[in-house]
Enzyme design. Structure first.
Site, PDB file in Angstrom:
ATOM      1  N   ASP A   1       0.472  -1.384   0.161  1.00  0.00           N
ATOM      2  CA  ASP A   1       0.817  -0.480   0.093  1.00  0.00           C
ATOM      3  C   ASP A   1       1.063   1.013   0.206  1.00  0.00           C
ATOM      4  OD1 ASP A   1      -3.198   1.041   1.716  1.00  0.00           O
ATOM      5  OD2 ASP A   1      -2.285   1.815  -0.083  1.00  0.00           O
TER       6      ASP A   1
HETATM    7  C1  GLC Z   1      -4.522   4.371  -0.062  1.00  0.00           C
HETATM    8  C2  GLC Z   1      -4.760   3.544   0.344  1.00  0.00           C
HETATM    9  C3  GLC Z   1      -5.637   2.338  -0.610  1.00  0.00           C
HETATM   10  C4  GLC Z   1      -5.246   2.702  -2.005  1.00  0.00           C
HETATM   11  C5  GLC Z   1      -3.726   3.513  -2.614  1.00  0.00           C
HETATM   12  C6  GLC Z   1      -3.432   3.993  -3.535  1.00  0.00           C
HETATM   13  O1  GLC Z   1      -3.439   4.640   0.393  1.00  0.00           O
HETATM   14  O2  GLC Z   1      -4.775   2.937   1.811  1.00  0.00           O
HETATM   15  O3  GLC Z   1      -6.611   1.483  -0.800  1.00  0.00           O
HETATM   16  O4  GLC Z   1      -5.700   1.363  -3.189  1.00  0.00           O
HETATM   17  O5  GLC Z   1      -3.205   3.996  -1.587  1.00  0.00           O
HETATM   18  O6  GLC Z   1      -4.453   4.801  -3.675  1.00  0.00           O
END
Ligand code: GLC
Length: 745
Positions: free
Chosen positions: A284
């Site tokens: 993430d």
């Molecule tokens: C964010 C979220 C995740 C998302 C990623 C890309 O922090 O936690 O769910 O897919 O970043 O946007």
């Protein structure tokens, strides 16, 4: 024809032939042939994902030479890059690289791309797998037309704490319902097989147990027994694997002190080992580097080592892989085989998507316009939204309101809102303005008769203590036959990094309700939110309440369809609504304990509160209809079954009201005695059936060993002989019929 030309033709034909032959080869062979030609730097490039400049869903690092890195093959994927044109331009850069490996474009298409569907928690309340799958299919159709190959969805985190802002993004508290929804969403996004022009890769996230953050605070630690992890939080992820999900995303949180991103137990032992997952895992946003903050690694070099070793294949935005993996390989800290495995997994998906055959197959501006303006999508969104609205109260059948009502007062800060209806994780598609969103005001206007006088007053803002608008609201209310009050949170009061310590209705909106109540007019309350809210006074005094969540671009039409009876509400809660924050965590599938709570605070022999009920405001599985249903004739095929037999269950449901409607008939089991205490009830099956007024249907369920099994002391999945209660209910707290049976040795 001169010699040179004929030679080049021969070479061209030879190439065409070999290209055609190559295309026929199994993808794994094609992957290996590419891998063989790649340098270490190019391999590491495939593990590197950057954010584009469209927007940021995390703390941004700006690279001045992003384009150069892409044309040098040092980047494998971009996120937050939208549109056929923009993705084409970046893909052209990637095609300038030596290996010409196409980029993957990822995006949070959580509940729709341009056409916005209800937030996932609202859709979960429909318990309608076809509707949920169709919603994902439309999203995939639009997103793939917009150049997107990969959505970071479905979010399958079980959540039992409505203080957590991301409860809006999942499927609620129950592993059984959550697993079915995970499957429906993966299949909706990916179709049966990746590679179709209308499908995108799905991504099961956030692996794992992100919804159990202590205190409901986003990104906070998770402290959990292996049992709870396996029994409650892992099942929807396993369902996603079984549905063929292409990718996983790990989570920001640590579990018992080990960050998920660097968690070998999760990513290698369970996911890639026991479950045999062959896709790839992306971190993430920045979570590889964040392991330094967690205190599990000293620096970015160690962070890269920990994450790649633990099975995290792609590094979103932290740049730890890009800047440290070469050194780690040269230092013999990371075997090249680990890098190759990660690269292989990613290349496999790029081949499956057809990107090696045509890197621009999703960059078609004409197809994009067609998909984004397909009128069918809005019709589908309207239907899915209506199916997501939960009728919580309907005193004296105030609803549905007649379309010919003489005067209606439509009051509240959300009546004329547009973008608020989209909820969190909506997408602002470049070049598309928000006018396509149907406000609640517009939806009601579209629905009532020409003779109906529709009055409006905002009354107050969502937040703040300004009551200046109350007088106008009361005066408008006094002229009406019925008041419809639309109140709630702001859409960005739930979602990522949007946890709330109090979950009441913000501002002075409840005071506004009290002023309107004092007029004595019948009052319908619409509550718009991304989470369960606490609103006990309204619950006790409104004549009717619809929980409208955030319903997306067709919110106004869907709400009107339910308000005026064009759709009879059928949704049931996928998450428990507490009476107060003090009750959290509160969920239906709790253990009985040694001193079962009776709810009587004076009886000190049980786990009641001195100052609050132990019961929720609204239970898991609760939701009303404009009609009524009678349950009868519960029949079991036997009073005893062997572990290799199936128990046939049948029950008759009759629509005893005057409206056609749908009922979600729920089957709960209680394993009376187990080597591990079992919950007083667990959802093991359900059936959503449509019944015309007066119609009866007999529905059947099958209970097999799988449904009787649980994780025993050794964490083995097994069923134990003994007695079971079988309950058929309209809600987890509204059991209509009961029986028992015995599982024999
Ligand atoms: C964010 C979220 C995740 C998302 C990623 C890309 O922090 O936690 O769910 O897919 O970043 O946007």
């Amino acid at each position: 024809m001169n010699f040179k030309l004929s030679l080049s033709l021969i070479i061209l034909c030879a190439n065409m032939a070999s290209f055609a032959q190559i295309q026929q080869k199994p993808i794994s062979q094609r992957v290996d042939s590419v891998l063989l030609l790649m340098t270490l730097e190019e391999k590491i490039g495939q593990l590197n994902q950057y954010n584009d400049d469209w927007t940021a869903t995390g703390p941004v690092t700006v690279d001045s030479d992003k384009a150069k890195q892409i044309s040098n093959g040092q980047v494998g994927s971009l996120l937050n890059c939208l549109g056929a044109e923009r993705t084409r331009s970046w893909q052209e850069k990637a095609m300038q690289s030596r290996m010409k490996i196409p980029l993957l474009f990822g995006q949070d298409v959580i509940h729709g791309y341009k056409t916005t569907f209800p937030i996932p928690l609202a859709e979960a309340c429909s318990w309608d797998m076809d509707a949920i799958k169709l919603s994902a299919q439309v999203a995939a159709n639009e997103a793939s037309a917009g150049g997107i190959h990969w959505t970071f969805a479905p979010m399958v985190d079980i959540a039992r704490d409505p203080r957590w802002g991301r409860v809006m993004e999942g499927a609620g508290e129950d592993p059984y319902l959550g697993s079915l929804i995970a499957k429906a969403r993966v299949q909706g996004f990916q179709d049966e097989k990746l590679g179709g022009i209308n499908s995108v890769m799905a991504c099961a996230k956030h692996f794992a147990a992100y919804g159990a953050a202590i205190g409901g605070r986003d990104y906070n630690s998770v402290d959990m027994s292996d049992r709870l992890l396996w029994e409650t939080y892992l099942p929807p992820f396993k369902a996603a694997v079984d549905a063929g999900v292409a990718t996983f995303m790990n989570s920001f949180n640590d579990i018992n002190g080990v960050p998920a991103t660097g968690n070998t137990y999760l990513q290698r032992d369970i996911l890639k080992g026991k479950w045999g997952f062959t896709g790839f895992v992306v971190s993430d946003w920045g979570s590889v580097g964040e392991m330094i903050n967690h205190g599990n690694v000293k620096n970015r070099y160690e962070a890269a080592l920990c994450a790649i070793t633990a099975g995290c294949d792609m590094d979103m935005e932290s740049r730890c892989y890009k800047n440290n993996l070469t050194q780690l390989v040269n230092d013999n800290k990371v075997p090249l085989a680990l890098i190759d495995d990660a690269v292989r997994r990613i290349l496999q998906k790029k081949f499956e998507l057809g990107l090696f055959d045509d890197p621009y197959r999703f960059c078609n501006a004409e197809r994009e316009q067609e998909a984004l303006n397909n009128p069918e999508h809005a019709k589908i969104a309207r239907k899915v939204a209506a199916k997501s609205i939960v009728l919580l109260k309907n005193e004296n059948q105030l609803l549905p309101v007649s379309k010919n009502t003489k005067t209606i007062a439509f009051i509240g800060p959300l009546v004329k809102a547009l973008k608020q209806n989209k909820g969190f994780w909506d997408i602002e598609v470049p070049g598309v303005d928000s006018n396509f969103i149907v406000s609640q005001w517009e939806g009601v206007q579209n629905c009532v008769s020409a003779a109906t006088k529709l009055l409006y007053a905002k009354g107050c803002d969502i937040e703040g203590d300004n009551k200046d608008g109350f007088a106008e609201a009361v005066s408008v209310a006094k002229q009406a036959d019925v008041i419809i009050l639309s109140i709630g949170e702001k859409r960005d009061m739930s979602g990522e990094a949007r946890s709330r310590s109090k979950i009441g209705i913000p501002g002075v909106q409840e005071d506004l309700f009290k002023e309107l109540l004092a007029t004595g007019k019948p009052i319908v309350v619409l509550i718009n939110a991304g989470r369960p809210l606490v609103f006990n006074f309204i619950a006790g005094h409104a004549n009717a309440i619809l929980y409208t969540w955030w319903l997306g671009s067709e919110a106004g039409n869907a709400i009107a369809d339910v308000l005026f009876g064009d759709y009879n509400p059928s949704a049931k809660l996928a998450i428990t609504f507490p009476r107060s924050v003090g009750q959290i965590p509160i969920y239906y599938s709790h253990f009985n304990t040694g001193r079962p709570a009776t709810g009587d605070a004076n009886h000190h022999q049980n786990s009641s509160y001195l100052d609050e009920s132990i019961f929720p405001e609204y239970a898991f599985g609760y939701g009303l209809s404009y009609t009524s249903f009678v349950y009868s004739d519960l029949k079991l095929s036997s009073a005893k079954i062997k572990s290799n037999e199936t128990l046939e269950v049948s029950v008759t449901i009759k629509n005893t009201g005057k409206y056609d409607g749908e009922e979600i008939v729920q089957l709960y089991l209680r394993d009376k005695v187990g080597s591990i205490a079992r919950p007083t009830k667990e959802l093991k099956d359900f059936s959503k059936i449509a019944l015309k007024a007066g119609e009866s249907k007999t529905i059947k369920f099958a209970i097999d060993k799988e449904k009787l099994s649980f994780y025993n002391q050794k964490l083995e999945w097994a069923a134990e002989p003994g007695d079971f209660d079988l309950m058929i209910g309209a809600s987890s707290d509204d059991i209509r019929l009961k029986d028992t049976f015995e599982l024999l040795n």
